[in-house]
Design an enzyme around this catalytic site. Structure first.
Site, PDB file in Angstrom:
ATOM      1  NE  ARG A 250     -10.287 -27.106  37.049  1.00 38.23           N
ATOM      2  CZ  ARG A 250      -9.252 -27.127  37.684  1.00 38.23           C
ATOM      3  NH1 ARG A 250      -8.429 -28.465  37.533  1.00 38.23           N
ATOM      4  NH2 ARG A 250      -8.496 -26.386  38.350  1.00 38.23           N
ATOM      5  N   GLY A 251     -10.652 -32.649  36.356  1.00 40.61           N
ATOM      6  CA  GLY A 251      -9.155 -33.058  36.440  1.00 40.61           C
ATOM      7  C   GLY A 251      -8.292 -32.039  36.854  1.00 40.61           C
ATOM      8  N   GLY A 252      -7.172 -32.382  37.276  1.00 38.93           N
ATOM      9  CA  GLY A 252      -6.050 -31.422  37.114  1.00 38.93           C
ATOM     10  C   GLY A 252      -5.789 -31.049  38.742  1.00 38.93           C
TER      11      GLY A 252
ATOM     12  CB  ILE B 101      -6.935 -28.026  28.864  1.00 33.41           C
ATOM     13  CG1 ILE B 101      -6.931 -27.445  27.572  1.00 33.41           C
ATOM     14  CG2 ILE B 101      -8.151 -29.300  28.615  1.00 33.41           C
ATOM     15  CD1 ILE B 101      -6.724 -27.751  26.211  1.00 33.41           C
TER      16      ILE B 101
ATOM     17  N   GLY C  64     -13.554 -27.097  31.040  1.00 34.55           N
ATOM     18  CA  GLY C  64     -12.964 -26.823  29.707  1.00 34.55           C
ATOM     19  C   GLY C  64     -11.405 -26.327  29.514  1.00 34.55           C
TER      20      GLY C  64
ATOM     21  CB  CYS D 260      -1.302 -26.794  36.234  1.00 35.99           C
ATOM     22  SG  CYS D 260      -2.609 -25.814  35.387  1.00 35.99           S
TER      23      CYS D 260
END
Length: 232
Positions: free
Chosen positions: A77-79, A146, A164, A184
């Site tokens: 996923r991103g992040g 997210i 998600g 994050c």
């Protein structure tokens, strides 16, 4: 005509199992063999590292992770790095963004945020977005992280979403796994939870039940349906 969304709630699922399940559902949705889905669940204590690889944001050694019983996954996923654990409701929407939904990729992220903003508004909590950061915030405290992946379809046009949101529900969750990371990659702000913001107690199933109609209200291309509880 609204599309059917298959929804399930699982009280606890290992992260690796959930990741494998997402990849299989993405494949089957692309092939037209599977309804679009929303998985709602909790994970045992887990750190996940997204595509922004910053190992310095993990503050614990491998030995400390083992001592605390926290698993670590590098995922697609991103992040940056985040924490999943008991007391946090995780939602994995597996949706086909094929042009008929009228959503671009940016709009999909904003819709996910809006679902959680609307949920919190029901309890008198003024939540919103913070410039430059994805997620949902109460003041300077993040309450919902997210991170998503847009999987390019192979058999049709468009993308199928995976990963998600992670919504902090239980009081004290910020004193558990979040202490071992820079969440994050943001060290200037902290995290909070639904119970800390309201002073009330919630079950995870209650929160899952209440999120569903808000999800299908924001993503109004989908037909709401009763939640299915999976305890396997």
């Amino acid at each position: 005509m609204r599309r059917i969304l298959e929804i399930s709630y699982t009280p606890m699922m290992d992260y690796g199992k959930a990741w494998d399940l997402q990849k299989e559902l993405v494949r089957r949705i692309d092939l037209g063999e599977q309804q679009e889905s929303l998985l709602l669940l909790q994970h045992p204590p887990t750190y996940t590292v997204g595509s922004q690889r910053h190992p310095e944001h993990l503050l614990l050694s491998k030995e400390q992770l083992q001592e605390r019983g926290i698993e670590l996954f590098e995922i697609d996923r991103g992040g940056d790095i985040t924490y999943h654990g008991p007391g946090q409701l995780v939602g994995y929407p597996l949706l086909l963004l094929d042009g008929q939904m009228g959503l671009d990729l940016h709009g999909y992220l904003r819709n996910l945020e809006q679902v959680m903003i609307n949920f919190l508004a029901q309890y008198g909590i003024e939540a919103g977005r913070k410039p430059k950061y994805t997620g949902v915030w109460v003041g300077d405290l993040k309450i919902c992280a997210i991170g998503v992946k847009f999987n390019k379809c192979r058999k049709q046009r468009g993308f199928v979403t995976s990963h998600g949101f992670a919504f902090n529900v239980k009081s004290g969750i910020q004193d558990e796994g979040f202490q071992g990371i820079i969440p994050c990659g943001i060290d200037s702000f902290g995290v909070t939870s639904l119970e800390d913001c309201t002073g009330r107690s919630f079950t995870m199933k209650q929160v899952a039940d209440e999120i569903i109609p808000l999800f299908t209200e924001v993503f109004d291309q989908y037909e709401g349906q009763c939640i299915r509880e999976d305890v396997s």
